[in-house]
Design an enzyme around this catalytic site. Structure first.
Site, PDB file in Angstrom:
ATOM      1  N   GLY A  42       0.367  -1.067  -0.268  1.00 39.97           N
ATOM      2  CA  GLY A  42      -0.330  -0.188   0.180  1.00 39.97           C
ATOM      3  C   GLY A  42       1.041   1.353  -0.108  1.00 39.97           C
ATOM      4  O   GLY A  42       2.374   0.942  -0.510  1.00 39.97           O
ATOM      5  N   LEU A  43       0.429   2.496   0.531  1.00 41.38           N
ATOM      6  CA  LEU A  43       1.309   3.638   0.466  1.00 41.38           C
ATOM      7  C   LEU A  43       2.980   3.252   0.902  1.00 41.38           C
ATOM      8  O   LEU A  43       3.378   4.608   0.928  1.00 41.38           O
ATOM      9  CB  LEU A  43       0.380   4.956   0.582  1.00 41.38           C
ATOM     10  CG  LEU A  43      -0.780   5.612  -0.794  1.00 41.38           C
ATOM     11  CD1 LEU A  43      -1.400   5.797  -0.222  1.00 41.38           C
ATOM     12  CD2 LEU A  43       0.139   6.046  -1.896  1.00 41.38           C
ATOM     13  N   ALA A  44       1.980   2.648   2.324  1.00 42.74           N
ATOM     14  CA  ALA A  44       3.230   2.758   3.840  1.00 42.74           C
ATOM     15  C   ALA A  44       4.060   1.695   2.394  1.00 42.74           C
ATOM     16  O   ALA A  44       5.711   2.556   2.980  1.00 42.74           O
ATOM     17  CB  ALA A  44       2.740   2.768   4.675  1.00 42.74           C
ATOM     18  N   HIS A 266     -16.773   6.064  10.576  1.00 45.62           N
ATOM     19  CA  HIS A 266     -17.297   7.300   9.029  1.00 45.62           C
ATOM     20  C   HIS A 266     -18.744   7.511   9.085  1.00 45.62           C
ATOM     21  O   HIS A 266     -18.932   6.623   8.991  1.00 45.62           O
ATOM     22  CB  HIS A 266     -15.932   6.986   8.069  1.00 45.62           C
ATOM     23  CG  HIS A 266     -16.643   7.926   6.978  1.00 45.62           C
ATOM     24  ND1 HIS A 266     -17.261   8.831   6.392  1.00 45.62           N
ATOM     25  CD2 HIS A 266     -14.792   8.857   6.894  1.00 45.62           C
ATOM     26  CE1 HIS A 266     -16.351   9.966   5.359  1.00 45.62           C
ATOM     27  NE2 HIS A 266     -15.131   9.680   5.791  1.00 45.62           N
ATOM     28  N   ARG A 330     -14.907  13.624  12.201  1.00 41.57           N
ATOM     29  CA  ARG A 330     -16.125  12.683  12.155  1.00 41.57           C
ATOM     30  C   ARG A 330     -16.800  11.487  13.112  1.00 41.57           C
ATOM     31  O   ARG A 330     -17.518  10.871  12.790  1.00 41.57           O
ATOM     32  CB  ARG A 330     -15.242  10.858  11.130  1.00 41.57           C
ATOM     33  CG  ARG A 330     -14.403  11.713   9.776  1.00 41.57           C
ATOM     34  CD  ARG A 330     -13.928  10.369   9.645  1.00 41.57           C
ATOM     35  NE  ARG A 330     -12.998  10.987   8.366  1.00 41.57           N
ATOM     36  CZ  ARG A 330     -12.509  10.367   6.834  1.00 41.57           C
ATOM     37  NH1 ARG A 330     -11.597   9.386   7.133  1.00 41.57           N
ATOM     38  NH2 ARG A 330     -12.231  11.453   5.849  1.00 41.57           N
ATOM     39  N   GLU A 425      -1.066   2.347   8.603  1.00 40.07           N
ATOM     40  CA  GLU A 425      -1.960   2.183   9.524  1.00 40.07           C
ATOM     41  C   GLU A 425      -2.100   0.774  10.268  1.00 40.07           C
ATOM     42  O   GLU A 425      -2.486   0.649  11.572  1.00 40.07           O
ATOM     43  CB  GLU A 425      -3.667   1.375   7.880  1.00 40.07           C
ATOM     44  CG  GLU A 425      -4.757   1.978   9.443  1.00 40.07           C
ATOM     45  CD  GLU A 425      -6.021   1.499   8.198  1.00 40.07           C
ATOM     46  OE1 GLU A 425      -5.870   2.121   7.266  1.00 40.07           O
ATOM     47  OE2 GLU A 425      -6.442   0.922   8.968  1.00 40.07           O
ATOM     48  N   ARG A 435      -9.337   9.816  13.869  1.00 34.91           N
ATOM     49  CA  ARG A 435      -8.043  10.586  13.298  1.00 34.91           C
ATOM     50  C   ARG A 435      -8.358  11.324  12.419  1.00 34.91           C
ATOM     51  O   ARG A 435     -10.135  11.243  11.526  1.00 34.91           O
ATOM     52  CB  ARG A 435      -7.896   9.417  11.909  1.00 34.91           C
ATOM     53  CG  ARG A 435      -7.171   9.494  10.800  1.00 34.91           C
ATOM     54  CD  ARG A 435      -7.193   8.842   9.597  1.00 34.91           C
ATOM     55  NE  ARG A 435      -7.927   7.896   9.056  1.00 34.91           N
ATOM     56  CZ  ARG A 435      -8.355   8.676   7.900  1.00 34.91           C
ATOM     57  NH1 ARG A 435      -7.560   8.786   6.963  1.00 34.91           N
ATOM     58  NH2 ARG A 435      -9.310   7.825   7.054  1.00 34.91           N
TER      59      ARG A 435
HETATM   60  C1  LIG Z   1     -12.455   3.628   0.841  1.00 32.13           C
HETATM   61  C2  LIG Z   1     -11.773   4.478   2.174  1.00 32.13           C
HETATM   62  C3  LIG Z   1     -11.273   5.214   1.464  1.00 32.13           C
HETATM   63  C4  LIG Z   1     -10.287   6.321   2.450  1.00 32.13           C
HETATM   64  N1  LIG Z   1     -10.206   7.616   1.897  1.00 32.13           N
HETATM   65  C5  LIG Z   1      -8.622   8.272   2.241  1.00 32.13           C
HETATM   66  C6  LIG Z   1      -8.344   9.644   2.529  1.00 32.13           C
HETATM   67  O1  LIG Z   1      -9.572  10.312   1.328  1.00 32.13           O
HETATM   68  N2  LIG Z   1      -7.079  10.023   2.788  1.00 32.13           N
HETATM   69  C7  LIG Z   1      -6.802   9.138   3.913  1.00 32.13           C
HETATM   70  O2  LIG Z   1      -5.854  10.482   4.430  1.00 32.13           O
HETATM   71  N3  LIG Z   1      -7.525   8.154   4.462  1.00 32.13           N
HETATM   72  C8  LIG Z   1      -8.290   7.814   3.376  1.00 32.13           C
HETATM   73  N4  LIG Z   1      -8.258   6.390   3.396  1.00 32.13           N
HETATM   74  C9  LIG Z   1      -7.318   5.168   4.811  1.00 32.13           C
HETATM   75  C10 LIG Z   1      -6.601   4.837   4.133  1.00 32.13           C
HETATM   76  O3  LIG Z   1      -6.950   5.190   2.589  1.00 32.13           O
HETATM   77  C11 LIG Z   1      -5.995   3.673   4.261  1.00 32.13           C
HETATM   78  O4  LIG Z   1      -5.304   4.820   5.966  1.00 32.13           O
HETATM   79  C12 LIG Z   1      -4.110   3.834   3.718  1.00 32.13           C
HETATM   80  O5  LIG Z   1      -4.547   3.994   2.729  1.00 32.13           O
HETATM   81  C13 LIG Z   1      -3.249   3.061   4.146  1.00 32.13           C
HETATM   82  O6  LIG Z   1      -2.339   2.484   3.812  1.00 32.13           O
HETATM   83  P1  LIG Z   1      -1.286   1.457   5.008  1.00 32.13           P
HETATM   84  O7  LIG Z   1       0.069   1.478   3.019  1.00 32.13           O
HETATM   85  O8  LIG Z   1      -1.142   1.493   6.022  1.00 32.13           O
HETATM   86  O9  LIG Z   1      -1.909  -0.345   3.999  1.00 32.13           O
HETATM   87  P2  LIG Z   1      -2.775  -0.415   2.941  1.00 32.13           P
HETATM   88  O10 LIG Z   1      -2.966   0.174   1.786  1.00 32.13           O
HETATM   89  O11 LIG Z   1      -4.259  -1.579   3.932  1.00 32.13           O
HETATM   90  O12 LIG Z   1      -2.201  -1.931   1.945  1.00 32.13           O
HETATM   91  C14 LIG Z   1      -1.690  -2.928   2.922  1.00 32.13           C
HETATM   92  C15 LIG Z   1      -0.737  -4.314   2.281  1.00 32.13           C
HETATM   93  O13 LIG Z   1      -0.476  -5.273   3.357  1.00 32.13           O
HETATM   94  C16 LIG Z   1      -0.797  -6.308   2.738  1.00 32.13           C
HETATM   95  N5  LIG Z   1      -0.909  -7.645   3.575  1.00 32.13           N
HETATM   96  C17 LIG Z   1      -1.665  -6.592   4.481  1.00 32.13           C
HETATM   97  N6  LIG Z   1      -1.667  -8.625   5.430  1.00 32.13           N
HETATM   98  C18 LIG Z   1      -0.810  -9.255   4.319  1.00 32.13           C
HETATM   99  C19 LIG Z   1      -0.076 -10.409   4.464  1.00 32.13           C
HETATM  100  N7  LIG Z   1      -0.808 -10.537   5.929  1.00 32.13           N
HETATM  101  N8  LIG Z   1       0.487 -10.820   4.288  1.00 32.13           N
HETATM  102  C20 LIG Z   1       1.659 -10.110   3.660  1.00 32.13           C
HETATM  103  N9  LIG Z   1       0.741  -8.758   3.071  1.00 32.13           N
HETATM  104  C21 LIG Z   1      -0.265  -8.658   3.482  1.00 32.13           C
HETATM  105  C22 LIG Z   1      -1.458  -5.707   1.244  1.00 32.13           C
HETATM  106  O14 LIG Z   1      -1.481  -7.058   0.258  1.00 32.13           O
HETATM  107  C23 LIG Z   1      -1.681  -4.884   1.168  1.00 32.13           C
HETATM  108  O15 LIG Z   1      -0.166  -4.500  -0.167  1.00 32.13           O
HETATM  109  C24 LIG Z   1      -9.939   5.730   3.268  1.00 32.13           C
HETATM  110  C25 LIG Z   1      -9.914   4.463   3.620  1.00 32.13           C
HETATM  111  C26 LIG Z   1     -11.124   3.902   2.792  1.00 32.13           C
HETATM  112  C27 LIG Z   1     -11.296   1.973   2.892  1.00 32.13           C
END
Ligand SMILES: Cc1cc2nc3c(=O)[nH]c(=O)nc-3n(C[C@H](O)[C@H](O)[C@H](O)COP(=O)(O)OP(=O)(O)OC[C@H]3O[C@@H](n4cnc5c(N)ncnc54)[C@H](O)[C@@H]3O)c2cc1C
Length: 637
Positions: A42-44, A266, A330, A425, A435
């Site tokens: 994901g983004l992180a 939300h 929220r 996250e 948040r």
């Molecule tokens: C519908 C929606 C709209 C949103 N809109 C906004 C917004 O407008 N602004 C904002 O700031 N935030 C928003 N958010 C929140 C934000 O999108 C998320 O908090 C953020 O994108 C999380 O990013 P991340 O990289 O931490 O995790 P994620 O993007 O959830 O990535 C997780 C990654 O981990 C991998 N993974 C998970 N478990 C395992 C495992 N056991 N083994 C291998 N890989 C695994 C997955 O494959 C994925 O690649 C929104 C959330 C949702 C649901």
């Protein structure tokens, strides 16, 4: 073990700079000797992997999906905050810091949140340079909109697809390094265990979900960026693959879990419709910029919204919170929507909805302006509900959306297991108990692009590269444990499907540990979860084998973790005898039904240590100290 947050000394605005100077460096020629595992794209995860490989480290990156681009981050709609103050409406790093600390109800670290506000501006520059197509104003400057909890416009956006565009930017950076041979990408891999050797994170066990093979990977450090655990509630806005398993496996290996009960609800989701629904859809908070929230003044008013005259409508948010109106944070908007429905003013078939009305905005700005801003969200709403929001108000209701709890990390983003870093996250984050909109994307990218490249270096500078490899017996032990658990799940051959159990767990946590809870409901939830968990291990039905593609098995593994994790959430909620942010305990509220914090007893991060089996986890406290802001009752009136 005493929790050491490693917050640097010095004035708030200088802490990060001073810290960066004090961190140890890895000689550029030595970086290629170090192997780093990143779990999550994901983004992180994507931003971290790209930045670390760009520095010269050897990176392996893992995700469940068939492409990094399908990570849940793709779903983010509304935008990302930054304190650029392009339109001179009074924004500053300090104001973004203050709004975020206050929005989180003073349950996050000052130093982290200030650093987040500082880095927010770098993120926008980085993403623009990557070609992220942020919206622009007539003069070509990047455009901004407002989000809940702020009185300035600081949210950068790409229509209703901000997460997708940001992820494409990070994916581009990731792909460049994959092509350069610095990153190896492993898709369709499910991380099921963390390998800890001599107290340090040294690798992972993953299941290849296409052929069922268990694979071992070693490294000098592990970065977890596996997202949030909102799916414990079954119904949520999260992607179906969002899960707690990787974080929970790490918790069982010694990483503390912080604030697990902090869930964000939300306010603007499409309401639940039927029993067999598995997902809820979010309508971006940005819609509250132009949409007005209302319910009929009279209870049980069943008229179509068009037939309810202005004088008989209750614009309850504008009425109660004139300073912020529809843009209250929220948690406040969610609680008020629930309250209106609870007193019989809910609308639509189920009466668990309120209106979000664009009629006035369309009359004022015109159809084209509204469509340019929110067109794709309106289309999505119409496809799902068959109602056209240009003509009739949307119906919305609160839903589980984000989790502020996660693995505890220090200022360097390192967990209580040396060598295990947690980003986005998946960590307990800088959001406190709530948040604010557009701050999760900001935090995930700050962690990945701008924090981990510095802090992981300081850790690695003291590690001998390649100390262990996959032949170490700990890899074998972990792998055998995983295999045994898979066999156990498959051998039960009970009568209830995984989804059936998950739906029941979701119902329990939502009803008794959800948007509002109280000490009795939490005690009840704990008993119910324990009972359900016992039944699960006797009566779950998982077809197929462990040797091939088996989604039922994948879900069964995740649910087994959720059934343990759900209880941890409840234990944490019981410990926190106050209300704050998105965590609302009915036993602690003001006369006006606002959250009542207890700063004397609960101004801390709760961190839980796993103690095995059925033993209650051990509670640890990280006190939060506020030197730069005064703790006040949050008021948006
Ligand atoms: C519908 C929606 C709209 C949103 N809109 C906004 C917004 O407008 N602004 C904002 O700031 N935030 C928003 N958010 C929140 C934000 O999108 C998320 O908090 C953020 O994108 C999380 O990013 P991340 O990289 O931490 O995790 P994620 O993007 O959830 O990535 C997780 C990654 O981990 C991998 N993974 C998970 N478990 C395992 C495992 N056991 N083994 C291998 N890989 C695994 C997955 O494959 C994925 O690649 C929104 C959330 C949702 C649901």
């Amino acid at each position: 073990m005493k929790l050491d947050s490693k917050i640097p000394d010095g004035p708030l605005s200088e802490k990060w700079d001073r810290h960066r100077f004090q961190l140890k460096l890895v000689n550029p020629a030595n970086k290629q000797k170090f192997k780093i595992i990143v779990v999550g794209t994901g983004l992180a995860g994507a931003s971290a992997a790209a930045s670390l490989a760009e520095l010269g480290y050897k990176v392996k990156i893992f995700c469940i999906q068939d492409s990094p681009r399908r990570a849940h981050s793709i779903a983010a709609q509304g935008g990302i905050n930054a304190a650029k103050n392009y339109q001179n409406d009074g924004d500053s790093i300090w104001r973004l810091f203050y709004d975020t600390i206050k929005g989180g109800d003073f349950r996050s670290r000052e130093a982290n949140v200030y650093r987040l506000a500082q880095l927010s501006n770098n993120i926008i520059d980085q993403c623009v340079a990557q070609g992220v197509p942020f919206a622009r104003d007539y003069g070509g400057q990047l455009s901004n909109r407002s989000f809940g909890g702020a009185q300035v416009s600081r949210t950068f956006y790409a229509r209703g697809q901000t997460g997708q565009q940001l992820l494409l930017g990070a994916y581009g950076a990731l792909s460049r390094q994959i092509a350069a041979g610095k990153i190896t990408l492993f898709t369709r891999r499910d991380m099921l265990d963390l390998v800890v050797i001599d107290g340090k994170a040294k690798g992972i066990i993953v299941r290849n979900i296409v052929n069922g093979d268990l694979e071992k990977y070693s490294a000098d450090a592990v970065v977890l960026a596996t997202g949030g655990y909102g799916n414990v509630f079954y119904l949520s806005t999260n992607s179906m693959t969002s899960n707690v398993s990787a974080a929970f496996a790490s918790y069982k290996k010694g990483a503390f879990f912080a604030n697990p009960c902090f869930t964000q609800i939300h306010p603007t989701c499409i309401p639940v419709k039927g029993t067999y629904q598995s997902k809820l859809t979010l309508m971006s908070e940005s819609l509250r910029n132009d949409g007005r929230v209302w319910v009929p003044k009279a209870e049980g008013d069943n008229r179509l919204p068009e037939l309810v005259p202005e004088s008989e409508r209750d614009y309850y948010l504008e009425e109660k919170y004139p300073g912020f109106g529809n843009l209250v944070p929220r948690d406040v908007a969610s609680r008020n929507a629930k309250f209106q429905c609870d007193i019989g003013k809910g609308v639509g078939e189920t009466k668990r909805a309120v209106y979000l009305d664009f009629k006035g905005a369309i009359e004022k700005h015109g159809h084209n302006v509204i469509s340019r801003k929110y067109g794709n969200l309106f289309e999505m709403y119409e496809k799902i509900t068959a109602d056209n929001p240009y003509e009739t108000p949307m119906k919305i209701y609160p839903a589980v959306h984000y989790t502020m709890g996660g693995l505890w990390v220090d200022y360097n983003l390192m967990s209580t297991i040396p060598g295990l870093f947690v980003l986005g996250e998946a960590n307990f984050s800088d959001h406190g108990s709530n948040r604010l909109g557009a701050s999760a994307l900001m935090q995930g990218l700050a962690d990945g692009y701008f924090i981990i490249p510095y802090t992981i270096g300081s850790y690695l500078a003291e590690v001998a590269p390649g100390e262990v490899n996959e032949d170490h017996e700990e890899f074998n032990i972990s792998s055998l444990k995983v295999e045994a658990r898979i066999k156990q799940i498959l051998s039960i051959e009970g009568k209830r499907t995984v989804d059936n159990f998950h739906r029941e767990l979701g119902h329990i946590v939502w009803e008794y540990c959800g948007m509002s809870r109280n000490s009795n409901s939490l005690k009840k939830a704990r008993k119910l979860i324990k009972k359900l968990r016992e039944e699960y291990w006797e009566n779950v039905l998982v077809g197929g084998s462990g040797q091939d593609f088996n989604q039922s098995l994948e879900r069964a593994w995740r649910l087994a973790d959720f059934l343990e994790f759900g209880e941890l959430m409840v234990i944490d909620a019981l410990e926190r005898q106050e209300s704050c942010g998105g965590h609302f305990n009915e036993d602690y509220q003001t006369k006006e039904h606002e959250a009542l914090r207890d700063d004397k007893l609960f101004c801390h991060v709760s961190a839980w240590e796993y103690r095995g089996g059925n033993r209650k986890p051990k509670f640890h406290k990280e006190p939060l100290t506020f030197e730069n802001v005064k703790l006040t009752q949050r008021s948006y009136k």
